[in-house]
Design a protein around this motif. Structure first.
Motif, PDB file in Angstrom:
ATOM      1  N   ALA A  67      85.673  41.740  49.890  1.00  0.00           N
ATOM      2  CA  ALA A  67      84.890  40.537  50.160  1.00  0.00           C
ATOM      3  C   ALA A  67      83.826  40.323  49.093  1.00  0.00           C
ATOM      4  O   ALA A  67      83.615  39.200  48.613  1.00  0.00           O
ATOM      5  N   GLU A  68      83.170  41.400  48.693  1.00  0.00           N
ATOM      6  CA  GLU A  68      82.126  41.290  47.667  1.00  0.00           C
ATOM      7  C   GLU A  68      82.707  40.814  46.342  1.00  0.00           C
ATOM      8  O   GLU A  68      82.129  39.950  45.663  1.00  0.00           O
ATOM      9  N   ARG A  69      83.874  41.348  45.970  1.00  0.00           N
ATOM     10  CA  ARG A  69      84.510  40.931  44.722  1.00  0.00           C
ATOM     11  C   ARG A  69      84.936  39.471  44.772  1.00  0.00           C
ATOM     12  O   ARG A  69      84.789  38.732  43.798  1.00  0.00           O
ATOM     13  N   LEU A  70      85.462  39.040  45.909  1.00  0.00           N
ATOM     14  CA  LEU A  70      85.874  37.646  46.049  1.00  0.00           C
ATOM     15  C   LEU A  70      84.681  36.696  45.913  1.00  0.00           C
ATOM     16  O   LEU A  70      84.745  35.685  45.206  1.00  0.00           O
ATOM     17  N   GLU A  71      83.599  37.029  46.588  1.00  0.00           N
ATOM     18  CA  GLU A  71      82.416  36.168  46.543  1.00  0.00           C
ATOM     19  C   GLU A  71      81.826  36.100  45.138  1.00  0.00           C
ATOM     20  O   GLU A  71      81.344  35.048  44.705  1.00  0.00           O
ATOM     21  N   GLN A  72      81.912  37.200  44.416  1.00  0.00           N
ATOM     22  CA  GLN A  72      81.428  37.198  43.033  1.00  0.00           C
ATOM     23  C   GLN A  72      82.267  36.281  42.145  1.00  0.00           C
ATOM     24  O   GLN A  72      81.776  35.773  41.135  1.00  0.00           O
ATOM     25  N   GLN A  73      83.534  36.079  42.529  1.00  0.00           N
ATOM     26  CA  GLN A  73      84.438  35.226  41.746  1.00  0.00           C
ATOM     27  C   GLN A  73      84.499  33.790  42.271  1.00  0.00           C
ATOM     28  O   GLN A  73      85.352  33.009  41.855  1.00  0.00           O
ATOM     29  N   GLY A  74      83.612  33.439  43.186  1.00  0.00           N
ATOM     30  CA  GLY A  74      83.521  32.060  43.639  1.00  0.00           C
ATOM     31  C   GLY A  74      84.337  31.701  44.864  1.00  0.00           C
ATOM     32  O   GLY A  74      84.489  30.519  45.182  1.00  0.00           O
ATOM     33  N   TRP A  75      84.874  32.684  45.582  1.00  0.00           N
ATOM     34  CA  TRP A  75      85.617  32.415  46.802  1.00  0.00           C
ATOM     35  C   TRP A  75      84.636  32.223  47.954  1.00  0.00           C
ATOM     36  O   TRP A  75      83.612  32.896  48.037  1.00  0.00           O
ATOM     37  N   THR A  76      84.965  31.304  48.881  1.00  0.00           N
ATOM     38  CA  THR A  76      84.081  31.016  50.010  1.00  0.00           C
ATOM     39  C   THR A  76      84.848  31.107  51.328  1.00  0.00           C
ATOM     40  O   THR A  76      86.053  30.843  51.393  1.00  0.00           O
ATOM     41  N   LEU A  77      84.127  31.474  52.397  1.00  0.00           N
ATOM     42  CA  LEU A  77      84.736  31.619  53.711  1.00  0.00           C
ATOM     43  C   LEU A  77      85.185  30.270  54.272  1.00  0.00           C
ATOM     44  O   LEU A  77      84.532  29.250  54.086  1.00  0.00           O
ATOM     45  N   VAL A  78      86.311  30.315  54.984  1.00  0.00           N
ATOM     46  CA  VAL A  78      86.861  29.129  55.637  1.00  0.00           C
ATOM     47  C   VAL A  78      86.586  29.231  57.138  1.00  0.00           C
ATOM     48  O   VAL A  78      86.807  30.287  57.736  1.00  0.00           O
ATOM     49  N   PRO A  79      86.122  28.152  57.798  1.00  0.00           N
ATOM     50  CA  PRO A  79      85.931  28.196  59.260  1.00  0.00           C
ATOM     51  C   PRO A  79      87.242  28.500  59.969  1.00  0.00           C
ATOM     52  O   PRO A  79      88.307  28.034  59.560  1.00  0.00           O
ATOM     53  N   LYS A  80      87.169  29.268  61.058  1.00  0.00           N
ATOM     54  CA  LYS A  80      88.363  29.661  61.797  1.00  0.00           C
ATOM     55  C   LYS A  80      88.826  28.570  62.751  1.00  0.00           C
ATOM     56  O   LYS A  80      88.021  27.868  63.353  1.00  0.00           O
ATOM     57  N   ASP A  81      90.161  28.451  62.887  1.00  0.00           N
ATOM     58  CA  ASP A  81      90.732  27.618  63.932  1.00  0.00           C
ATOM     59  C   ASP A  81      90.572  28.330  65.274  1.00  0.00           C
ATOM     60  O   ASP A  81      90.404  29.557  65.331  1.00  0.00           O
ATOM     61  N   ILE A  82      90.681  27.572  66.356  1.00  0.00           N
ATOM     62  CA  ILE A  82      90.464  28.133  67.683  1.00  0.00           C
ATOM     63  C   ILE A  82      91.484  29.218  68.038  1.00  0.00           C
ATOM     64  O   ILE A  82      91.188  30.161  68.763  1.00  0.00           O
ATOM     65  N   ASP A  83      92.715  29.099  67.498  1.00  0.00           N
ATOM     66  CA  ASP A  83      93.755  30.083  67.829  1.00  0.00           C
ATOM     67  C   ASP A  83      94.026  31.041  66.669  1.00  0.00           C
ATOM     68  O   ASP A  83      95.057  31.704  66.628  1.00  0.00           O
ATOM     69  N   ALA A  84      93.094  31.109  65.730  1.00  0.00           N
ATOM     70  CA  ALA A  84      93.283  31.982  64.570  1.00  0.00           C
ATOM     71  C   ALA A  84      93.197  33.448  64.964  1.00  0.00           C
ATOM     72  O   ALA A  84      92.569  33.806  65.966  1.00  0.00           O
ATOM     73  N   GLY A  85      93.822  34.295  64.148  1.00  0.00           N
ATOM     74  CA  GLY A  85      93.744  35.730  64.366  1.00  0.00           C
ATOM     75  C   GLY A  85      92.430  36.292  63.865  1.00  0.00           C
ATOM     76  O   GLY A  85      91.464  35.551  63.619  1.00  0.00           O
ATOM     77  N   PRO A  86      92.360  37.609  63.667  1.00  0.00           N
ATOM     78  CA  PRO A  86      91.093  38.251  63.331  1.00  0.00           C
ATOM     79  C   PRO A  86      90.675  38.149  61.871  1.00  0.00           C
ATOM     80  O   PRO A  86      89.586  38.591  61.507  1.00  0.00           O
ATOM     81  N   ALA A  87      91.508  37.567  61.012  1.00  0.00           N
ATOM     82  CA  ALA A  87      91.201  37.554  59.573  1.00  0.00           C
ATOM     83  C   ALA A  87      90.051  36.609  59.243  1.00  0.00           C
ATOM     84  O   ALA A  87      89.912  35.537  59.823  1.00  0.00           O
ATOM     85  N   GLN A  88      89.233  37.038  58.296  1.00  0.00           N
ATOM     86  CA  GLN A  88      88.265  36.158  57.644  1.00  0.00           C
ATOM     87  C   GLN A  88      88.944  35.650  56.379  1.00  0.00           C
ATOM     88  O   GLN A  88      89.271  36.440  55.500  1.00  0.00           O
ATOM     89  N   GLU A  89      89.169  34.343  56.279  1.00  0.00           N
ATOM     90  CA  GLU A  89      89.907  33.792  55.140  1.00  0.00           C
ATOM     91  C   GLU A  89      88.966  33.138  54.136  1.00  0.00           C
ATOM     92  O   GLU A  89      88.012  32.460  54.503  1.00  0.00           O
ATOM     93  N   TYR A  90      89.292  33.347  52.864  1.00  0.00           N
ATOM     94  CA  TYR A  90      88.514  32.794  51.756  1.00  0.00           C
ATOM     95  C   TYR A  90      89.380  31.805  50.977  1.00  0.00           C
ATOM     96  O   TYR A  90      90.591  31.993  50.839  1.00  0.00           O
ATOM     97  N   GLN A  91      88.734  30.782  50.445  1.00  0.00           N
ATOM     98  CA  GLN A  91      89.420  29.812  49.595  1.00  0.00           C
ATOM     99  C   GLN A  91      88.663  29.639  48.284  1.00  0.00           C
ATOM    100  O   GLN A  91      87.478  29.958  48.183  1.00  0.00           O
TER     101      GLN A  91
END
Length: 351
Positions: free
Chosen positions: A237-261
């Protein structure tokens, strides 16, 4: 005969019986005593897996029960009951669910259940290229494929099978079909793929696929391997954020993953971090084993048997049993204390 009717005839799908119509409830949303709404069912249809992943089943599958898994009819009753309680998503898992020859019928039974909006499948992709068209026709709307490395030699070392190219061809076919959400699951392993973030980032540059990295979890039989190979998802997560990736809001039926775009990538990166703080706070799912036991948590020690109700097509009784069981759902797991509950191997995770 139109194409849809022809397909159903070929699958010999048994229509949902009148008595399987979802009963009316005063409140159709299943909620635990901590206010968490449970919209998502993870359904195992077999314990058998034909891969020998070193983090999961290094010695191959060992049969521990002679009880047959849930039938298509029992699954119809189960999904009808869950739909009556507000479930909108069913994920079919194993073991390896594609081992079952009636998988298309199971997918279709779930997809035809009134109230179920999404049917997902987690697979190792062994014969994905040959089977994905039939699954799509049966009603599959989301596909997760286990790919722990994009390097053929490392893939072979992890899974025991030299089939990376075949699996990826199946992924390409799923994307060609369109209309199906496609994700890859990769278990983080320090000695095997701990340096593989960049190849996966390059791979999703032009592919509309989410790659989810899953923290290795300690199970009942992998303590030594766990200590040698566990990597915290927080490092990724730290490496992704350093490269400009941002968290995506979860859908109501989403699984446990935190997704970055990232604006420069068509695909996404997800992280499943069961050791992270508040991992259980947004839990929205329940699990049913291939033997018809309801598990309130993957890491719960015992399950509640639903099979007598399922065998008799008893939707009302199944609904009542689920409601009673959910009253006992606890606030979180005890992984940090080394308690692994029912999860004896990672094939049960499903992804």
């Amino acid at each position: 005969m139109n194409a849809s009717a022809s397909f159903k005839a070929r699958l010999r799908v048994t229509p949902v019986k009148d008595e399987l119509v979802a009963p009316k409830q005063e409140s159709s949303v299943l909620q635990d005593r901590f206010g968490r709404r449970l919209h998502y069912l993870r359904l195992s249809i077999t314990d058998i897996c034909n891969f020998r992943c070193n983090y999961c089943l290094p010695d191959g599958y060992q049969c521990k029960t002679e009880t047959l898994p849930l039938t298509v009819s029992e699954i119809q009753t189960l999904t009808t009951a869950f739909a009556a309680l507000g479930t909108r998503k069913v994920r079919i898992t194993g073991g390896e669910p594609a081992i079952r020859r009636d998988l298309p019928q199971i997918i279709n039974a779930c997809a035809q259940t009134e109230g179920i909006r999404k049917v997902a499948l987690t697979t190792n992709g062994y014969n994905l290229r040959k089977q994905v068209d039939v699954w799509a026709q049966a009603g599959l709307s989301a596909l997760n494929v286990s790919v722990d490395s994009l390097d053929p030699q490392r893939f072979h070392a992890i899974t025991g099978h030299d089939r990376l190219h075949a699996v990826l061809h199946g992924v390409d076919r799923a994307l060609e079909l369109g209309g199906m959400q496609v994700k890859l699951n990769s278990v983080l392993l320090r000695d095997y793929n701990g340096d593989q973030l960049e190849p996966f980032l390059e791979w999703v540059k032009d592919k509309p696929v989410a790659v989810r990295f899953i923290e290795l979890m300690q199970t009942g039989d992998n303590a030594v391997f766990f200590r040698a190979n566990h990597i915290s998802g927080a490092e990724i997560a730290e490496r992704l954020e350093q490269q400009g990736w941002t968290l995506v809001p979860k859908d109501i039926d989403a699984g446990p993953a935190q997704e970055y775009q990232h604006p420069d990538y068509r695909g996404r990166i997800g992280l499943i971090m069961p050791y992270s703080k508040d991992f259980c706070a947004t839990c929205n799912r329940l699990r049913v084993s291939s033997q018809g036991k309801l598990h309130l948590c993957l890491f719960a020690e015992a399950g509640v048997t639903l099979r007598d109700h399922l065998r008799n097509g008893d939707v009302v009784g199944t609904v009542a049993a689920i409601r009673r069981a959910v009253e006992g759902k606890v606030s979180g797991h005890s992984l940090h204390e080394g308690f692994t509950g029912v999860m004896s191997h990672l094939a049960m995770l499903g992804g």
